[in-house]
Design a protein around this motif. Structure first.
Motif, PDB file in Angstrom:
ATOM      1  N   SER A   1       4.899   4.853   2.551  1.00  0.00           N
ATOM      2  CA  SER A   1       5.445   4.345   3.808  1.00  0.00           C
ATOM      3  C   SER A   1       4.830   5.081   4.992  1.00  0.00           C
ATOM      4  CB  SER A   1       6.965   4.502   3.841  1.00  0.00           C
ATOM      5  OG  SER A   1       7.583   3.714   2.841  1.00  0.00           O
TER       6      SER A   1
ATOM      7  N   ASP B   1       9.648   4.617  -0.952  1.00  0.00           N
ATOM      8  CA  ASP B   1       9.976   3.201  -0.851  1.00  0.00           C
ATOM      9  C   ASP B   1      10.628   2.908   0.495  1.00  0.00           C
ATOM     10  OD1 ASP B   1      12.608   4.092  -1.025  1.00  0.00           O
ATOM     11  OD2 ASP B   1      12.800   3.581  -3.157  1.00  0.00           O
ATOM     12  N   SER B   2      10.992   1.655   0.721  1.00  0.00           N
ATOM     13  CA  SER B   2      11.527   1.238   2.012  1.00  0.00           C
ATOM     14  C   SER B   2      12.869   1.900   2.316  1.00  0.00           C
ATOM     15  CB  SER B   2      11.665  -0.285   2.057  1.00  0.00           C
ATOM     16  OG  SER B   2      12.479  -0.740   0.982  1.00  0.00           O
TER      17      SER B   2
ATOM     18  N   THR C   1       6.305  -0.190   4.764  1.00  0.00           N
ATOM     19  CA  THR C   1       6.162   0.264   3.382  1.00  0.00           C
ATOM     20  C   THR C   1       5.188  -0.660   2.671  1.00  0.00           C
ATOM     21  OG1 THR C   1       8.409   1.159   3.310  1.00  0.00           O
ATOM     22  CG2 THR C   1       7.354   0.679   1.199  1.00  0.00           C
TER      23      THR C   1
END
Length: 323
Positions: free
Chosen positions: A180, A241-242, A279
């Motif tokens: 990200s 991750d997001s 991301t």
């Protein structure tokens, strides 16, 4: 017929005892001089190995060079050996780390030359010299670190950011994982400079840079906080991750808000930031070209945050092509 005076007379009557004592010369040389066999084991090494390796000559002869080389640097030796086997040259120079007898590491410059021809897919015996270059390497690293640092904030500069982004994406592709990126813009910073002066503006940038370093502290390893340009900052989040990225985006937004730096022209009367989060997931079937797509996506999310009223974050997700 008289000999040509310019021709070297090789029929010297010099006695063998008058020739230089090669072992004595090797013993006095500051560099370690070695004879390494085709099996990569030391056949001979000069006494200066005691200072270089902190191991005696007896504890070195017959040992494989892999015992002395730091594991992460063994591929450098392997690549150099392949180049010799492939006929790309009979001499190599490499800078590697070696493990000393007390377990400490030093950097050495290794020069190796074939004493014969490479045959049967393996290099033959080699003449090797090794020199301690730890001081030089430390200076080089210090100069490189200075060249990669923003002079105002002490954060990584744009050059360091660009290199780290490419390197991190390569690792992401290899692992087929995700990463990200956060782009952070100080809200109404031009108005801040106009109202309080550029010196105070510089102080504000430094304070926010320090706040971002603390706010981005997480379980992520190798997080890079950089000054992207002007009042725009960036954070690279490896293997994130997001959800993790969104969590850190809110954290850095809040930590800057808590600084409560006065900013009369701004909404709320204090300095705030807007954050764009992107991301990228490396996967088969992805179409986004990286890492440019990640930058574009984070920039678009940043614009969305500003449009939404600033002092907030917006995020995006993209499936990146595996190349």
């Amino acid at each position: 017929m008289a000999k040509d005076s310019a021709t070297l007379d090789t029929s010297s009557s010099q006695e063998p005892s008058a020739l230089p004592n090669l072992e004595l010369l090797a013993a006095q040389c500051m560099d370690a001089i070695a004879w390494v066999g085709a099996d990569m084991r030391f056949i001979y090494i000069s006494p200066s190995c005691k200072k270089l390796f902190l191991r005696s000559v007896e504890d070195t002869i017959g040992h494989h060079i892999a015992e002395f080389v730091f594991p992460d640097d063994l591929p450098i030796i392997a690549a150099a050996t392949r180049s010799v086997i492939n006929g790309e040259g009979n001499a190599i120079t490499a800078t590697i780390r070696v493990i000393r007898g007390d377990g400490s590491l030093i950097w050495i410059e290794l020069n190796s030359r074939l004493m014969g021809d490479a045959a049967n897919g393996a290099p033959g015996d080699r003449a090797v010299t090794m020199r301690d270059v730890s001081d030089r390497k430390a200076l080089e690293d210090e100069l490189r670190a200075m060249a990669m640092k923003d002079g105002l904030t002490g954060l990584a500069n744009r050059r360091a950011f660009d290199e780290a982004l490419v390197a991190e994406w390569h690792r992401t592709v290899q692992e087929k994982s995700q990463m990200s990126l956060l782009l952070i813009d100080i809200d109404f910073f031009k108005k801040f400079n106009d109202a309080y002066g550029h010196q105070t503006g510089d102080d504000c940038l430094r304070s926010i840079g320090a706040a971002l370093c603390s706010g981005s502290d997480s379980d992520c390893v190798d997080v890079l906080v950089a000054r992207y340009g002007g009042e725009e900052l960036a954070i690279i989040l490896p293997r994130s991750d997001s959800f993790v990225a969104a969590t850190i985006a809110e954290r850095v937004r809040a930590v800057v808000e808590r600084l409560a730096i006065p900013h009369g022209p701004s909404v709320g009367g204090i300095v705030t930031v807007s954050v764009g989060v992107a991301t990228a997931l490396a996967c088969d079937g992805g179409s986004a070209e990286m890492p440019s797509a990640l930058l574009a996506s984070a920039d678009k999310a940043l614009y969305m945050a500003k449009t939404a009223g600033r002092n907030c974050w917006r995020s995006s997700l993209l499936l990146a092509a595996v190349r």
